[in-house]
Design a protein around this motif. Structure first.
Motif, PDB file in Angstrom:
ATOM      1  N   TRP A 160       0.872  -1.179   0.000  1.00  0.00           N
ATOM      2  CA  TRP A 160       0.000   0.000   0.000  1.00  0.00           C
ATOM      3  C   TRP A 160       0.909   1.230   0.000  1.00  0.00           C
ATOM      4  O   TRP A 160       1.512   1.578   1.010  1.00  0.00           O
ATOM      5  N   TRP A 161       1.008   1.855  -1.156  1.00  0.00           N
ATOM      6  CA  TRP A 161       1.918   2.976  -1.376  1.00  0.00           C
ATOM      7  C   TRP A 161       1.177   4.256  -1.008  1.00  0.00           C
ATOM      8  O   TRP A 161       0.125   4.554  -1.560  1.00  0.00           O
ATOM      9  N   ARG A 162       1.725   5.013  -0.049  1.00  0.00           N
ATOM     10  CA  ARG A 162       1.010   6.156   0.518  1.00  0.00           C
ATOM     11  C   ARG A 162       1.859   7.425   0.516  1.00  0.00           C
ATOM     12  O   ARG A 162       2.140   8.009   1.568  1.00  0.00           O
ATOM     13  N   PRO A 163       2.234   7.907  -0.669  1.00  0.00           N
ATOM     14  CA  PRO A 163       2.948   9.181  -0.743  1.00  0.00           C
ATOM     15  C   PRO A 163       1.971  10.352  -0.638  1.00  0.00           C
ATOM     16  O   PRO A 163       0.756  10.176  -0.588  1.00  0.00           O
ATOM     17  N   VAL A 164       2.520  11.556  -0.647  1.00  0.00           N
ATOM     18  CA  VAL A 164       1.723  12.781  -0.559  1.00  0.00           C
ATOM     19  C   VAL A 164       2.158  13.731  -1.665  1.00  0.00           C
ATOM     20  O   VAL A 164       3.357  13.864  -1.949  1.00  0.00           O
ATOM     21  N   SER A 165       1.172  14.391  -2.323  1.00  0.00           N
ATOM     22  CA  SER A 165       1.465  15.354  -3.384  1.00  0.00           C
ATOM     23  C   SER A 165       0.718  16.653  -3.102  1.00  0.00           C
ATOM     24  O   SER A 165      -0.430  16.629  -2.646  1.00  0.00           O
ATOM     25  N   ALA A 166       1.357  17.770  -3.390  1.00  0.00           N
ATOM     26  CA  ALA A 166       0.729  19.075  -3.171  1.00  0.00           C
ATOM     27  C   ALA A 166      -0.314  19.350  -4.251  1.00  0.00           C
ATOM     28  O   ALA A 166      -0.149  18.964  -5.411  1.00  0.00           O
ATOM     29  N   VAL A 167      -1.401  20.042  -3.878  1.00  0.00           N
ATOM     30  CA  VAL A 167      -2.426  20.481  -4.820  1.00  0.00           C
ATOM     31  C   VAL A 167      -2.074  21.903  -5.252  1.00  0.00           C
ATOM     32  O   VAL A 167      -1.951  22.792  -4.401  1.00  0.00           O
ATOM     33  N   PRO A 168      -1.919  22.179  -6.544  1.00  0.00           N
ATOM     34  CA  PRO A 168      -1.421  23.491  -6.998  1.00  0.00           C
ATOM     35  C   PRO A 168      -2.506  24.561  -7.066  1.00  0.00           C
ATOM     36  O   PRO A 168      -2.818  25.089  -8.142  1.00  0.00           O
ATOM     37  N   VAL A 169      -3.071  24.924  -5.920  1.00  0.00           N
ATOM     38  CA  VAL A 169      -4.018  26.046  -5.872  1.00  0.00           C
ATOM     39  C   VAL A 169      -3.577  27.002  -4.772  1.00  0.00           C
ATOM     40  O   VAL A 169      -3.096  26.575  -3.715  1.00  0.00           O
ATOM     41  N   THR A 170      -3.729  28.288  -5.034  1.00  0.00           N
ATOM     42  CA  THR A 170      -3.349  29.310  -4.048  1.00  0.00           C
ATOM     43  C   THR A 170      -4.572  30.023  -3.480  1.00  0.00           C
ATOM     44  O   THR A 170      -4.433  30.924  -2.655  1.00  0.00           O
ATOM     45  N   GLU A 171      -5.741  29.643  -3.943  1.00  0.00           N
ATOM     46  CA  GLU A 171      -6.994  30.187  -3.436  1.00  0.00           C
ATOM     47  C   GLU A 171      -8.055  29.098  -3.528  1.00  0.00           C
ATOM     48  O   GLU A 171      -7.866  28.082  -4.209  1.00  0.00           O
ATOM     49  N   VAL A 184      -1.758  -2.204 -10.259  1.00  0.00           N
ATOM     50  CA  VAL A 184      -2.564  -1.361  -9.372  1.00  0.00           C
ATOM     51  C   VAL A 184      -3.963  -1.954  -9.273  1.00  0.00           C
ATOM     52  O   VAL A 184      -4.719  -1.950 -10.248  1.00  0.00           O
ATOM     53  N   HIS A 185      -4.288  -2.483  -8.098  1.00  0.00           N
ATOM     54  CA  HIS A 185      -5.629  -3.042  -7.902  1.00  0.00           C
ATOM     55  C   HIS A 185      -6.648  -1.930  -7.752  1.00  0.00           C
ATOM     56  O   HIS A 185      -7.678  -1.910  -8.415  1.00  0.00           O
ATOM     57  N   HIS A 186      -6.371  -0.998  -6.866  1.00  0.00           N
ATOM     58  CA  HIS A 186      -7.204   0.196  -6.766  1.00  0.00           C
ATOM     59  C   HIS A 186      -6.398   1.296  -6.077  1.00  0.00           C
ATOM     60  O   HIS A 186      -5.341   1.034  -5.500  1.00  0.00           O
ATOM     61  N   ALA A 187      -6.880   2.517  -6.177  1.00  0.00           N
ATOM     62  CA  ALA A 187      -6.185   3.652  -5.583  1.00  0.00           C
ATOM     63  C   ALA A 187      -7.205   4.668  -5.096  1.00  0.00           C
ATOM     64  O   ALA A 187      -8.237   4.874  -5.735  1.00  0.00           O
ATOM     65  N   VAL A 188      -6.901   5.279  -3.973  1.00  0.00           N
ATOM     66  CA  VAL A 188      -7.754   6.321  -3.402  1.00  0.00           C
ATOM     67  C   VAL A 188      -6.945   7.615  -3.322  1.00  0.00           C
ATOM     68  O   VAL A 188      -5.788   7.601  -2.892  1.00  0.00           O
ATOM     69  N   ALA A 189      -7.548   8.710  -3.762  1.00  0.00           N
ATOM     70  CA  ALA A 189      -6.948  10.035  -3.610  1.00  0.00           C
ATOM     71  C   ALA A 189      -7.707  10.759  -2.502  1.00  0.00           C
ATOM     72  O   ALA A 189      -8.831  11.223  -2.711  1.00  0.00           O
ATOM     73  N   TYR A 190      -7.113  10.803  -1.316  1.00  0.00           N
ATOM     74  CA  TYR A 190      -7.698  11.555  -0.202  1.00  0.00           C
ATOM     75  C   TYR A 190      -7.308  13.025  -0.345  1.00  0.00           C
ATOM     76  O   TYR A 190      -6.176  13.347  -0.721  1.00  0.00           O
ATOM     77  N   LEU A 191      -8.243  13.898  -0.039  1.00  0.00           N
ATOM     78  CA  LEU A 191      -7.975  15.332  -0.048  1.00  0.00           C
ATOM     79  C   LEU A 191      -7.739  15.778   1.381  1.00  0.00           C
ATOM     80  O   LEU A 191      -8.663  15.839   2.194  1.00  0.00           O
ATOM     81  N   ASP A 192      -6.481  16.052   1.683  1.00  0.00           N
ATOM     82  CA  ASP A 192      -6.070  16.401   3.048  1.00  0.00           C
ATOM     83  C   ASP A 192      -6.032  17.925   3.161  1.00  0.00           C
ATOM     84  O   ASP A 192      -5.162  18.585   2.609  1.00  0.00           O
ATOM     85  N   GLN A 193      -7.024  18.473   3.869  1.00  0.00           N
ATOM     86  CA  GLN A 193      -7.074  19.918   4.074  1.00  0.00           C
ATOM     87  C   GLN A 193      -7.886  20.207   5.330  1.00  0.00           C
ATOM     88  O   GLN A 193      -8.629  19.368   5.829  1.00  0.00           O
ATOM     89  N   ASP A 194      -7.737  21.406   5.842  1.00  0.00           N
ATOM     90  CA  ASP A 194      -8.434  21.816   7.058  1.00  0.00           C
ATOM     91  C   ASP A 194      -9.857  22.215   6.681  1.00  0.00           C
ATOM     92  O   ASP A 194     -10.149  23.382   6.428  1.00  0.00           O
ATOM     93  N   GLY A 229     -20.141  20.621  -7.091  1.00  0.00           N
ATOM     94  CA  GLY A 229     -18.706  20.401  -7.172  1.00  0.00           C
ATOM     95  C   GLY A 229     -18.094  20.017  -5.841  1.00  0.00           C
ATOM     96  O   GLY A 229     -18.790  19.793  -4.843  1.00  0.00           O
ATOM     97  N   LYS A 230     -16.760  19.936  -5.853  1.00  0.00           N
ATOM     98  CA  LYS A 230     -15.978  19.677  -4.645  1.00  0.00           C
ATOM     99  C   LYS A 230     -15.001  20.831  -4.454  1.00  0.00           C
ATOM    100  O   LYS A 230     -14.551  21.450  -5.425  1.00  0.00           O
ATOM    101  N   LEU A 231     -14.676  21.113  -3.205  1.00  0.00           N
ATOM    102  CA  LEU A 231     -13.904  22.303  -2.859  1.00  0.00           C
ATOM    103  C   LEU A 231     -12.444  21.956  -2.575  1.00  0.00           C
ATOM    104  O   LEU A 231     -12.147  21.034  -1.803  1.00  0.00           O
ATOM    105  N   LEU A 232     -11.529  22.712  -3.216  1.00  0.00           N
ATOM    106  CA  LEU A 232     -10.095  22.642  -2.917  1.00  0.00           C
ATOM    107  C   LEU A 232      -9.693  23.912  -2.181  1.00  0.00           C
ATOM    108  O   LEU A 232     -10.027  25.015  -2.615  1.00  0.00           O
ATOM    109  N   LEU A 233      -8.943  23.756  -1.091  1.00  0.00           N
ATOM    110  CA  LEU A 233      -8.489  24.892  -0.296  1.00  0.00           C
ATOM    111  C   LEU A 233      -6.978  25.076  -0.435  1.00  0.00           C
ATOM    112  O   LEU A 233      -6.249  24.107  -0.678  1.00  0.00           O
ATOM    113  N   PRO A 234      -6.475  26.298  -0.290  1.00  0.00           N
ATOM    114  CA  PRO A 234      -5.026  26.522  -0.354  1.00  0.00           C
ATOM    115  C   PRO A 234      -4.304  25.674   0.687  1.00  0.00           C
ATOM    116  O   PRO A 234      -4.776  25.499   1.806  1.00  0.00           O
ATOM    117  N   GLY A 235      -3.149  25.139   0.281  1.00  0.00           N
ATOM    118  CA  GLY A 235      -2.374  24.305   1.190  1.00  0.00           C
ATOM    119  C   GLY A 235      -2.816  22.856   1.230  1.00  0.00           C
ATOM    120  O   GLY A 235      -2.240  22.052   1.977  1.00  0.00           O
TER     121      GLY A 235
END
Length: 442
Positions: free
Chosen positions: A165-176, A196-206, A243-249
């Protein structure tokens, strides 16, 4: 399509095929590859069954298809292929991505094989379908190129190894703050689809809103689920004004399930994102939610049994269910999603009776068919696991099985995008669909 033909026509066709004689113009009632079967394969099969795609054989030409005729008949007649396993006689019956064959199409394929799998007149074969490049995003056909693509760090899977289970982290390129209208996820290469059997993209934000939605956040509370990919999954295109919301950071926390296939393969997962224009905020927010068929992370599947488990989740507000994607492992047999309304009545939403671990199909409800429920509705999920010798995918029916991430462990949740709406929106929907008035307040 007319799949009926007289016995004399069948005898003539079989004789000509046996003798190697060209039949010329096909009798009007004769089922042939050129006239009847090739159009079906183009519409329903060739997305996967063509050179360079994921399927093990191509079904583009007669020469490629003919050796597989008996196998095609068997899989099609059993409704194992195309991989569309939902029961369309109950619950939601219309879908935006329906890849299933109609009964007339199944009958045509069966009759074609039974009558000798004749080619017919090659002039009747429709022009070859033009396919986009393998590296083109599927949603780009409607939306154009994505606003950005996020890639995980690559991982090299050894030829022989336990599941990873490969669990790296990537930054989301939004500033607003930006709103998402569509996402699409995939392994980066064709070889990656093998491991790749399956993959989940979790959105980690406050994001306090996500942490308050049952089933939409991880145990840590910060991570909402942006998208899940498995074989057969395409893109998520949200309804207009949703839609879904992306926050800075924010960051993507990947959870990629990888298994060994006998050779070293290096792979990464990619996520394409399409945004609403800057400053445009949709009225509704949708959440990818895992409705589980259990009350805790404990799962008990004894040896040589068919086990049934159930789970219940209460909707915090009126909501529309957008899709259904059952998720289990090797012993998964069936899954049902039912709604228990505040007045005590029940409504079947969806049922998959012959779940196939190799195809995590996502059933996207048609716009007019997507069910809408009032606040306080209980989403009731029932899952069945077949831990017996009757299950051809079962690696060991004498083994007890519990909850876990490995393929030989089990899970039982229904992935569903849930769009929460206001009480007024629900009452308006109920009036337009002639539903009896129901209070959404508790």
């Amino acid at each position: 399509m007319n799949s009926r033909f007289p016995v004399s026509g069948m005898i003539c066709g079989v004789f000509l095929a046996f003798a190697g004689v060209s039949a010329g113009a096909d009798p009007p009632s004769q089922v042939t590859f050129a006239k009847d079967i090739a159009p079906i394969f183009q519409e329903k099969c060739q997305d996967c069954h063509r050179k360079g795609a994921m399927a093990p054989m191509s079904l583009v030409t007669y020469e490629e298809s003919r050796p597989w005729a008996k196998s095609i008949k068997q899989r099609v007649a059993a409704r194992q292929m195309p991989p569309w396993h939902i029961d369309q006689t109950i619950g939601v019956k219309q879908f935006r991505n329906d890849m299933s064959l109609s009964q007339d199409q199944i009958n045509a394929i069966v009759k074609w094989v039974d009558s000798g799998a004749l080619q017919g007149d090659p002039k009747d074969i429709p022009a070859a379908k033009q396919w986009p490049p393998d590296n083109e995003w599927q949603a780009a056909k409607m939306l154009g190129e994505p606003d950005f693509v996020i890639k995980s760090e690559p991982y090299t899977m050894s030829a022989h190894h336990q599941d990873v289970w490969w669990r790296p982290v990537s930054a989301v390129p939004v500033t607003e703050a930006r709103w998402v209208k569509a996402v699409e996820m995939r392994p980066g290469t064709d070889s990656g689809r093998r491991i790749v059997h399956h993959a989940v993209a979790y959105l980690d934000q406050d994001d306090k809103d996500t942490s308050g939605v049952p089933g939409a956040a991880s145990a840590e509370g910060r991570r909402g689920m942006l998208m899940e990919w498995a074989i057969g999954k395409q893109y998520d295109l949200y309804r207009p004004n949703t839609g879904k919301l992306l926050l800075p950071g924010s960051q993507i926390s990947w959870d990629v399930h990888i298994h060994a296939v006998g050779e070293d393969i290096k792979e990464q997962v990619e996520l394409a994102v399409w945004l609403y224009p800057k400053g445009q905020e949709p009225k509704y927010r949708t959440y990818l939610t895992a409705f589980t068929a259990q009350t805790s992370r404990m799962l008990d599947i004894p040896p040589n049994t068919v086990a049934e488990n159930q789970g219940f989740t209460v909707l915090k507000a009126p909501a529309r269910l957008e899709n259904f994607q059952p998720h289990m492992h090797l012993r998964g047999k069936a899954m049902a999603v039912e709604a228990i309304l505040p007045d005590g009545t029940t409504q079947m939403v969806s049922y998959v009776g012959n779940f196939n671990f190799n195809w995590m199909t996502n059933y996207i409800y048609a716009d007019d068919a997507a069910p809408v429920f009032p606040k306080g509705t209980i989403i009731h999920v029932t899952a069945w696991h077949d831990n017996t010798r009757n299950n051809p995918n079962n690696p060991d029916p004498d083994q007890w099985v519990g909850y876990g991430d490995r393929t030989v462990d089990e899970m039982n949740h229904a992935w569903m995008n849930v769009t929460y709406i206001s009480d007024e929106d629900y009452q308006d929907w109920a009036a337009r669909h002639k539903k009896p008035p129901m209070s959404t307040r508790r």
